[in-house]
Motif scaffolding. Structure first.
Motif, PDB file in Angstrom:
ATOM      1  N   GLY A  78       0.628  -1.076  -0.155  1.00  0.00           N
ATOM      2  CA  GLY A  78       0.050  -0.038  -0.100  1.00  0.00           C
ATOM      3  C   GLY A  78       0.788   1.192  -0.156  1.00  0.00           C
ATOM      4  O   GLY A  78       0.409   2.226  -0.541  1.00  0.00           O
ATOM      5  N   SER A  79       1.841   1.237   0.927  1.00  0.00           N
ATOM      6  CA  SER A  79       2.793   2.280   0.905  1.00  0.00           C
ATOM      7  C   SER A  79       3.625   2.819  -0.326  1.00  0.00           C
ATOM      8  O   SER A  79       3.591   4.053  -0.534  1.00  0.00           O
ATOM      9  CB  SER A  79       3.711   2.370   1.958  1.00  0.00           C
ATOM     10  N   VAL A  80       4.047   1.806  -1.077  1.00  0.00           N
ATOM     11  CA  VAL A  80       4.782   2.106  -2.276  1.00  0.00           C
ATOM     12  C   VAL A  80       3.821   2.488  -3.490  1.00  0.00           C
ATOM     13  O   VAL A  80       4.482   3.139  -4.614  1.00  0.00           O
ATOM     14  CB  VAL A  80       5.554   1.093  -2.664  1.00  0.00           C
ATOM     15  N   MET A  81       2.720   2.426  -3.650  1.00  0.00           N
ATOM     16  CA  MET A  81       1.801   2.578  -4.935  1.00  0.00           C
ATOM     17  C   MET A  81       1.937   3.895  -4.987  1.00  0.00           C
ATOM     18  O   MET A  81       1.787   4.148  -6.151  1.00  0.00           O
ATOM     19  CB  MET A  81       0.218   2.264  -4.122  1.00  0.00           C
ATOM     20  N   PRO A  82       1.833   5.081  -4.048  1.00  0.00           N
ATOM     21  CA  PRO A  82       2.315   6.428  -4.839  1.00  0.00           C
ATOM     22  C   PRO A  82       3.360   6.421  -5.547  1.00  0.00           C
ATOM     23  O   PRO A  82       3.467   7.674  -6.460  1.00  0.00           O
ATOM     24  CB  PRO A  82       1.998   7.375  -3.547  1.00  0.00           C
ATOM     25  N   LEU A  83       4.524   5.731  -5.338  1.00  0.00           N
ATOM     26  CA  LEU A  83       5.675   5.824  -6.092  1.00  0.00           C
ATOM     27  C   LEU A  83       5.627   5.205  -7.308  1.00  0.00           C
ATOM     28  O   LEU A  83       6.617   5.331  -8.287  1.00  0.00           O
ATOM     29  CB  LEU A  83       6.663   5.379  -5.357  1.00  0.00           C
ATOM     30  N   VAL A  84       4.604   4.284  -7.726  1.00  0.00           N
ATOM     31  CA  VAL A  84       4.360   3.492  -8.873  1.00  0.00           C
ATOM     32  C   VAL A  84       4.241   4.327 -10.218  1.00  0.00           C
ATOM     33  O   VAL A  84       3.321   5.309  -9.823  1.00  0.00           O
ATOM     34  CB  VAL A  84       3.536   2.451  -8.422  1.00  0.00           C
ATOM     35  N   PRO A  85       5.025   4.248 -11.028  1.00  0.00           N
ATOM     36  CA  PRO A  85       4.972   5.218 -12.402  1.00  0.00           C
ATOM     37  C   PRO A  85       3.677   4.798 -13.291  1.00  0.00           C
ATOM     38  O   PRO A  85       3.686   4.506 -14.374  1.00  0.00           O
ATOM     39  CB  PRO A  85       6.133   4.895 -13.041  1.00  0.00           C
ATOM     40  N   GLY A  86       2.466   5.051 -12.759  1.00  0.00           N
ATOM     41  CA  GLY A  86       1.320   4.617 -13.484  1.00  0.00           C
ATOM     42  C   GLY A  86       1.054   5.438 -14.893  1.00  0.00           C
ATOM     43  O   GLY A  86       0.751   4.818 -15.798  1.00  0.00           O
ATOM     44  N   LEU A  87       1.534   6.929 -14.715  1.00  0.00           N
ATOM     45  CA  LEU A  87       1.117   7.748 -15.934  1.00  0.00           C
ATOM     46  C   LEU A  87       2.302   7.285 -16.948  1.00  0.00           C
ATOM     47  O   LEU A  87       2.116   7.099 -18.267  1.00  0.00           O
ATOM     48  CB  LEU A  87       1.388   9.035 -15.450  1.00  0.00           C
ATOM     49  N   LEU A  88       3.504   7.017 -16.450  1.00  0.00           N
ATOM     50  CA  LEU A  88       4.611   6.447 -17.765  1.00  0.00           C
ATOM     51  C   LEU A  88       4.125   5.136 -18.295  1.00  0.00           C
ATOM     52  O   LEU A  88       4.336   4.992 -19.508  1.00  0.00           O
ATOM     53  CB  LEU A  88       5.705   6.243 -16.709  1.00  0.00           C
ATOM     54  N   ILE A  89       3.396   4.080 -17.469  1.00  0.00           N
ATOM     55  CA  ILE A  89       3.252   2.848 -17.929  1.00  0.00           C
ATOM     56  C   ILE A  89       1.995   3.251 -18.924  1.00  0.00           C
ATOM     57  O   ILE A  89       2.101   2.442 -20.013  1.00  0.00           O
ATOM     58  CB  ILE A  89       2.708   1.990 -16.724  1.00  0.00           C
ATOM     59  N   THR A  90       1.038   3.801 -18.554  1.00  0.00           N
ATOM     60  CA  THR A  90      -0.126   4.137 -19.618  1.00  0.00           C
ATOM     61  C   THR A  90       0.554   4.962 -20.793  1.00  0.00           C
ATOM     62  O   THR A  90      -0.231   4.503 -21.887  1.00  0.00           O
ATOM     63  CB  THR A  90      -1.126   5.002 -18.617  1.00  0.00           C
ATOM     64  N   ASN A  91       1.081   5.772 -20.844  1.00  0.00           N
ATOM     65  CA  ASN A  91       1.537   6.666 -21.861  1.00  0.00           C
ATOM     66  C   ASN A  91       2.526   5.649 -22.710  1.00  0.00           C
ATOM     67  O   ASN A  91       2.522   5.762 -23.835  1.00  0.00           O
ATOM     68  CB  ASN A  91       2.383   7.902 -21.536  1.00  0.00           C
ATOM     69  N   ALA A  92       3.220   4.799 -22.091  1.00  0.00           N
ATOM     70  CA  ALA A  92       4.347   3.686 -22.910  1.00  0.00           C
ATOM     71  C   ALA A  92       3.180   3.070 -23.666  1.00  0.00           C
ATOM     72  O   ALA A  92       3.506   2.895 -24.992  1.00  0.00           O
ATOM     73  CB  ALA A  92       5.124   3.003 -22.189  1.00  0.00           C
ATOM     74  N   VAL A  93       2.502   2.278 -23.071  1.00  0.00           N
ATOM     75  CA  VAL A  93       1.167   1.512 -23.791  1.00  0.00           C
ATOM     76  C   VAL A  93       0.659   2.359 -25.039  1.00  0.00           C
ATOM     77  O   VAL A  93       0.605   1.783 -26.123  1.00  0.00           O
ATOM     78  CB  VAL A  93       0.501   0.799 -22.816  1.00  0.00           C
ATOM     79  N   ARG A  94       0.113   3.576 -24.754  1.00  0.00           N
ATOM     80  CA  ARG A  94      -0.417   4.250 -25.710  1.00  0.00           C
ATOM     81  C   ARG A  94       0.241   4.663 -26.630  1.00  0.00           C
ATOM     82  O   ARG A  94      -0.084   4.438 -27.870  1.00  0.00           O
ATOM     83  CB  ARG A  94      -1.145   5.478 -24.890  1.00  0.00           C
ATOM     84  N   ASP A  95       1.605   4.978 -26.635  1.00  0.00           N
ATOM     85  CA  ASP A  95       2.350   5.454 -27.732  1.00  0.00           C
ATOM     86  C   ASP A  95       2.841   4.199 -28.481  1.00  0.00           C
ATOM     87  O   ASP A  95       2.895   4.092 -29.629  1.00  0.00           O
ATOM     88  CB  ASP A  95       3.729   5.912 -27.085  1.00  0.00           C
ATOM     89  N   LEU A  96       2.894   2.930 -27.825  1.00  0.00           N
ATOM     90  CA  LEU A  96       3.302   1.910 -28.555  1.00  0.00           C
ATOM     91  C   LEU A  96       2.151   1.504 -29.348  1.00  0.00           C
ATOM     92  O   LEU A  96       2.310   1.015 -30.620  1.00  0.00           O
ATOM     93  CB  LEU A  96       3.744   0.691 -27.551  1.00  0.00           C
ATOM     94  N   MET A  97       0.838   1.588 -28.892  1.00  0.00           N
ATOM     95  CA  MET A  97      -0.366   1.170 -29.714  1.00  0.00           C
ATOM     96  C   MET A  97      -0.450   2.279 -30.984  1.00  0.00           C
ATOM     97  O   MET A  97      -0.921   1.907 -32.010  1.00  0.00           O
ATOM     98  CB  MET A  97      -1.504   1.282 -28.717  1.00  0.00           C
ATOM     99  N   ALA A  98      -0.083   3.478 -30.731  1.00  0.00           N
ATOM    100  CA  ALA A  98      -0.120   4.345 -31.674  1.00  0.00           C
ATOM    101  C   ALA A  98       0.867   4.299 -32.568  1.00  0.00           C
ATOM    102  O   ALA A  98       0.985   5.217 -33.827  1.00  0.00           O
ATOM    103  CB  ALA A  98      -0.131   5.953 -31.324  1.00  0.00           C
ATOM    104  N   GLY A  99       2.004   3.401 -32.609  1.00  0.00           N
ATOM    105  CA  GLY A  99       3.019   3.339 -33.517  1.00  0.00           C
ATOM    106  C   GLY A  99       4.259   4.283 -33.405  1.00  0.00           C
ATOM    107  O   GLY A  99       5.444   4.154 -34.093  1.00  0.00           O
ATOM    108  N   HIS A 100       4.412   4.589 -32.172  1.00  0.00           N
ATOM    109  CA  HIS A 100       5.342   5.635 -31.501  1.00  0.00           C
ATOM    110  C   HIS A 100       6.420   4.633 -30.785  1.00  0.00           C
ATOM    111  O   HIS A 100       6.395   4.666 -29.576  1.00  0.00           O
ATOM    112  CB  HIS A 100       5.024   6.836 -30.899  1.00  0.00           C
TER     113      HIS A 100
END
Length: 251
Positions: free
Chosen positions: A200-222
């Motif tokens: 529970g304590s480490v969850m605020p450190l988890v790079p959720g936005l980075l992971i989401t953007n990485a997947v989105r960019d890969l899906m878009a071909g970037h």
């Protein structure tokens, strides 16, 4: 709209500044490229070309022999700035904002301090840590240990980034502090489930936005941006795991 060469250079400066603000504050690659293209089209440049990576933007426009580059040195998360640049791009597309006004507003936005105070961030991280513990089926008795460990860990991560430019070390040390506090709470019988407190304590450190953007960019071909953001997210996850693993080595 006919554009002279100096005017094209000014338009390119506005496009680059808008893209720089968005990329520095957590926008996806496709959104940055699309916004720059819309701004250029709004000022009469129908054909523009951009190449965006997490560390730099290359931009060129038909009618200009020059290609401009903007270096991205710092990246954070401030989606409010991304939204404001999007709003400015819509005004430009509708012909409601002159070139000079747009550049001035973007320069003001670039230096504006819109982020929440660190106290608010730490408080939100602490509350989120306790809530994540309950979500992961932890006991209510462990809510306060997760609350304090998560808040202290997030404060450490934010504070150390001012002195340690390599995020790996600040995030790893923050996770180490979280692990130590969880160990302390369990050893003193204040907490019960050490694993749930840590998760529970480490969850605020988890790079959720980075992971989401990485997947989105890969899906878009970037592919370049997607892989680099994925690698950055992996390093953050590895730093968190390293800090916790050092604590477990004490057991």
């Amino acid at each position: 709209m006919a554009t002279s060469l100096p005017n094209i250079n000014e338009i390119m400066d506005v496009c680059l500044l808008a893209g720089k603000i968005m990329l520095e504050n957590g926008a996806e690659t496709y959104r940055v490229e699309d916004t720059m293209a819309r701004i250029a089209a709004g000022y009469g440049i129908k054909h523009s070309h951009s190449f965006v990576t997490p560390t730099g933007i290359i931009f060129s426009a038909d009618g200009s022999e020059s290609t401009k580059f903007s270096r991205i040195l710092e990246r954070s998360t401030d989606l409010r700035k991304v939204t404001m640049v999007n709003s400015l791009s819509r005004l430009i597309s509708n012909g409601e904002l002159s070139l000079t006004e747009a550049y001035h507003q973007l320069k003001v936005l670039e230096t504006a301090k819109l982020a929440y105070p660190i106290f608010h961030k730490v408080a939100a991280a602490a509350i989120a840590s306790g809530c994540f513990l309950i979500m992961f089926q932890g006991q209510w008795r462990d809510f306060l240990p997760a609350f304090f460990a998560g808040g202290a860990g997030y404060f450490c991560a934010v504070y150390l980034e001012r002195f340690v430019r390599v995020k790996f070390f600040s995030e790893s040390l923050a996770a180490f502090i979280i692990g130590l506090m969880a160990l302390f709470f369990v050893s003193t019988k204040i907490g019960v489930q050490m694993d749930k407190i840590i998760i529970g304590s480490v969850m605020p450190l988890v790079p959720g936005l980075l992971i989401t953007n990485a997947v989105r960019d890969l899906m878009a071909g970037h592919l370049v941006s997607g892989l680099s953001k994925g690698a950055e997210a992996f390093l953050t996850a590895f730093a968190i795991g390293t800090g916790i693993a050092v604590v477990f080595s004490f057991l």
